[in-house]
Write a protein that holds these residues in place. Structure first.
Motif, PDB file in Angstrom:
ATOM      1  N   THR A 181      35.604  36.340  37.347  1.00 20.58           N
ATOM      2  CA  THR A 181      35.013  36.428  38.683  1.00 20.58           C
ATOM      3  C   THR A 181      33.842  35.469  38.812  1.00 20.58           C
ATOM      4  N   THR A 201      40.036  44.487  39.310  1.00 15.38           N
ATOM      5  CA  THR A 201      38.833  43.792  38.849  1.00 15.38           C
ATOM      6  C   THR A 201      37.585  44.570  39.251  1.00 15.38           C
ATOM      7  N   HIS A 251      29.492  42.366  42.072  1.00 15.40           N
ATOM      8  CA  HIS A 251      30.098  43.466  41.323  1.00 15.40           C
ATOM      9  C   HIS A 251      29.018  44.392  40.769  1.00 15.40           C
ATOM     10  N   GLU A 280      38.431  39.329  45.596  1.00 13.29           N
ATOM     11  CA  GLU A 280      38.441  40.085  44.346  1.00 13.29           C
ATOM     12  C   GLU A 280      39.527  41.163  44.383  1.00 13.29           C
TER      13      GLU A 280
END
Length: 327
Positions: free
Chosen positions: A76, A189, A82, A185
């Motif tokens: 990523t 993930t 995140h 995304e």
């Protein structure tokens, strides 16, 4: 059977499977909530979360990620986002489960269900989206339901009831962040990074406060958050591992549900969690909502369900207005 009829039958089958998946997920999440409330008198919250997240991460990395496309999916360029999403989930879980230590299970779940309404508010404020007058009426109805359940100024008011509201706000913020990065995304993930944040935060809490020096010696939210970490007794290990398996499976089922069918169809079935919370509260903890609680539950769930129905109707109107594709 014609091609059109075959396609319609397949779509119906996928929708039914999607509904079954989300109902299964809500059953597992409700068992998760009930079990954590049950353990709240013996273990620190972050110790429970750490074991649960380690098991869930092992499931994701050992089974789901390899079957879903391989470990390259974990790459990523949005690591910061995140991390921020993970912190939102940590806050939401910590606040909700801390509230569960003293609140009736059904009350905590009902108050948490203002999250769809808060998502509407935040989408207007942060994303510049538009909400009509009827949507705002639904938001006001849901917030009125929360006030009814909180009963401020009365002897029945519990300060811990603020915690599910904080959890709902953090969850709504998570949804907003998911909208921002969901286009680039993958769901798997995002799930892996959330579990990693859980593990990092829970481990840090254990290292910093695992000696129990900040616990107040009672059974309320502070004690649950800062209780001394202890080695789980015999069968409790099985319960903690089962929590991780249930949580991992529930997350997978939710992702699968929204993959198989449209969100407007799936989302209302998440409210199956409400009668399940009433059931577990009555059977396991001897809790039953009183008249005021039922009134608040009706306002909150009514506002949320109305919001979902409004979104579904709006999407249908857009689909009807859209010109047919050129052949």
């Amino acid at each position: 059977m014609s091609l059109a009829e075959t396609d319609t039958a397949r779509q119906t089958e996928l929708r039914v499977m999607g509904i079954a998946c989300v109902i299964g997920a809500m059953v597992l999440f409700s068992i998760n909530d009930m079990t954590i409330k049950f353990l709240s008198g013996d273990y620190a919250l972050h110790q429970v979360v750490l074991v649960r997240s380690l098991v869930a991460l092992a499931m994701l990395l050992g089974v789901i990620v390899p079957l879903g496309g391989g470990y390259r999916m974990l790459r990523t360029r949005r690591l910061g986002m995140h991390g921020l999403r993970g912190l939102c989930v940590v806050v939401a879980n910590s606040a909700f489960f801390a509230g569960l230590a003293v609140l009736p299970l059904a009350d905590a779940v009902a108050i948490f269900f203002i999250s769809p309404l808060l998502i509407t508010v935040l989408s207007v404020v942060l994303l510049g989206e538009r909400a009509g007058a009827r949507s705002w009426v639904a938001v006001i109805a849901g917030l009125a339901g929360v006030v009814v359940m909180l009963r401020p100024g009365s002897a029945a008011f519990q300060p811990a009831a603020i915690l599910p509201i904080a959890a709902a706000a953090a969850y709504a913020m998570l949804a907003i962040l998911t909208r921002k990065i969901g286009g680039t995304e993958r769901a798997i993930t995002m799930a892996v990074y959330i579990q990693l944040v859980f593990i990092l935060v829970s481990s840090a809490m254990g290292l910093a406060f695992g000696d129990g020096r900040l616990a107040d010696g009672g059974s309320g939210p502070i004690a649950f958050l800062f209780r001394e970490w202890v080695w789980p007794q015999g069968s409790d290990w099985l319960v903690l591992v089962a929590l991780g398996v249930a949580n991992g499976l529930a997350a997978l089922l939710v992702s699968q549900a929204y993959r198989l069918a449209e969100a407007a169809l799936i989302a209302p079935f998440e409210y199956v969690a409400m009668p399940l919370a009433v059931f577990w509260g009555a059977v396991v903890f001897g809790e039953w909502p009183d008249g005021m609680a039922w009134a608040g539950i009706a306002l909150i769930l009514g506002g949320g369900l109305y919001m979902f129905l409004r979104e579904a109707m709006a999407r249908r109107r857009i689909a009807v207005r859209r010109p047919p594709p050129l052949r």
